[in-house]
Design an enzyme around this catalytic site. Structure first.
Site, short mmCIF file in Angstrom:
data_model
loop_
_atom_site.label_atom_id
_atom_site.label_comp_id
_atom_site.label_asym_id
_atom_site.label_seq_id
_atom_site.Cartn_x
_atom_site.Cartn_y
_atom_site.Cartn_z
N VAL A 6 0.83 -1.20 0.00
CA VAL A 6 0.00 0.00 0.00
C VAL A 6 0.86 1.26 0.00
O VAL A 6 1.81 1.36 0.78
CB VAL A 6 -0.92 0.01 1.24
N CYS A 7 0.54 2.20 -0.89
CA CYS A 7 1.15 3.52 -0.80
C CYS A 7 0.07 4.57 -1.02
O CYS A 7 -1.10 4.25 -1.19
CB CYS A 7 2.31 3.70 -1.77
N GLY A 8 0.46 5.82 -0.99
CA GLY A 8 -0.51 6.90 -1.06
C GLY A 8 -1.29 6.91 -2.37
O GLY A 8 -2.48 7.15 -2.40
N THR A 13 5.57 4.30 -4.70
CA THR A 13 6.33 3.55 -3.72
C THR A 13 5.81 2.12 -3.56
O THR A 13 6.56 1.21 -3.28
CB THR A 13 6.31 4.27 -2.36
N ILE A 39 -3.97 4.14 -0.71
CA ILE A 39 -4.48 4.14 0.65
C ILE A 39 -6.01 4.21 0.67
O ILE A 39 -6.66 3.64 1.55
CB ILE A 39 -3.82 5.29 1.47
#
Lengths: 90, 159
Positions: A6-8, A13, A39
């Site tokens: 999980v990333c933004g 990432t 996210i």
């Protein structure tokens, strides 16, 4: 097992993390299906997953999830990822 | 779909070597300006990258000293590409584990796939101590591209 990184935004990432997680899983002999999520969609996606990997900043946002969350400090450190993955599946 | 390569994703225009920034916002602003200079984004993308950190925190600092600045595919993204901002003095992003940052890599992607090969090469090079050091001291974009291109990407082999 199903692992979600999980990333933004779900494109930056988490993609980096996915590459290293796939490598670590194959070295550990884990049959892993690794996907990425941002996210916003992670909580929904987490329901079908066995493990969530993310950064410290985003882990707090996922604290309500029933799926175990593992925090990775250095997304480029295959040693750290391997170690934490191994610990999580024990 | 066209996949980006190191040479198309990192043309000369996107490099700022030994740039001066006094804050993470200033560092991201340079990364955004360079993406625009490379023809990859409109200037609106810079604000999107900064807003992402304001909302979600410094999670883009993915490894000691290294930030991957980005937003998501949007009308502000014209083509998939990157920028490379090496700071003359490292800057604090507020990351508990990975501050201070010496390298900001700006990333603009039109979709979720086109940049994966380049990201893989970057990740492998930055994780390798020898290549990492070469990237810290390189004086030209040419040297940096050569270092990234010479790094074998284990993830892509055999696929």
């Amino acid at each position: 097992m199903n692992i979600i990184c999980v990333c933004g935004m779900g494109i930056g990432t988490s993609v980096l993390l996915k590459m290293n997680v796939e490598q670590a899983a194959s070295q550990l002999g884990i049959d892993a299906d690794v996907t990425t999520a941002d996210i916003g969609s992670a909580k929904g996606a987490a329901q079908g997953a066995d493990l969530i990997l993310t950064s410290e900043e985003l882990a707090e946002e996922l604290s309500g999830a029933s799926t175990p969350v593992v925090v990775i400090d250095n997304f480029l450190d295959s040693g750290e990822i391997k170690e934490k993955l191994q610990e999580a599946i024990r | 779909m066209t996949y980006a390569s190191i040479s198309t994703a990192l043309p000369d225009e996107v490099f700022a070597l030994d740039a001066v920034a006094d804050s993470w916002r200033a560092a991201l602003r340079i990364a955004g300006e360079k993406l625009t200079a490379g023809g990859f984004t409109t200037s609106a993308y810079t604000d999107e990258m900064i807003a992402a950190v304001e909302q979600l925190g410094p999670y883009i600092v993915v490894a000691p000293g290294i930030a991957f600045a980005h937003s998501r595919p949007s009308p502000a993204v014209l083509r998939t590409g990157m920028s490379w901002v090496r700071l003359s003095s490292p800057v604090e992003f507020g990351s508990a584990k990975n501050d201070p940052v010496w390298l900001v890599i700006g990333l603009a992607a039109t979709d979720e796939q086109a940049h994966i090969g380049v990201m893989s090469q970057l990740a492998t090079a930055l994780a390798d101590p020898g290549s990492n050091e070469a990237l810290r001291v390189a004086t030209t974009p040419e040297e940096i591209r050569a270092t990234l291109d010479s790094t074998k990407s284990p993830q892509r082999e055999g696929k």
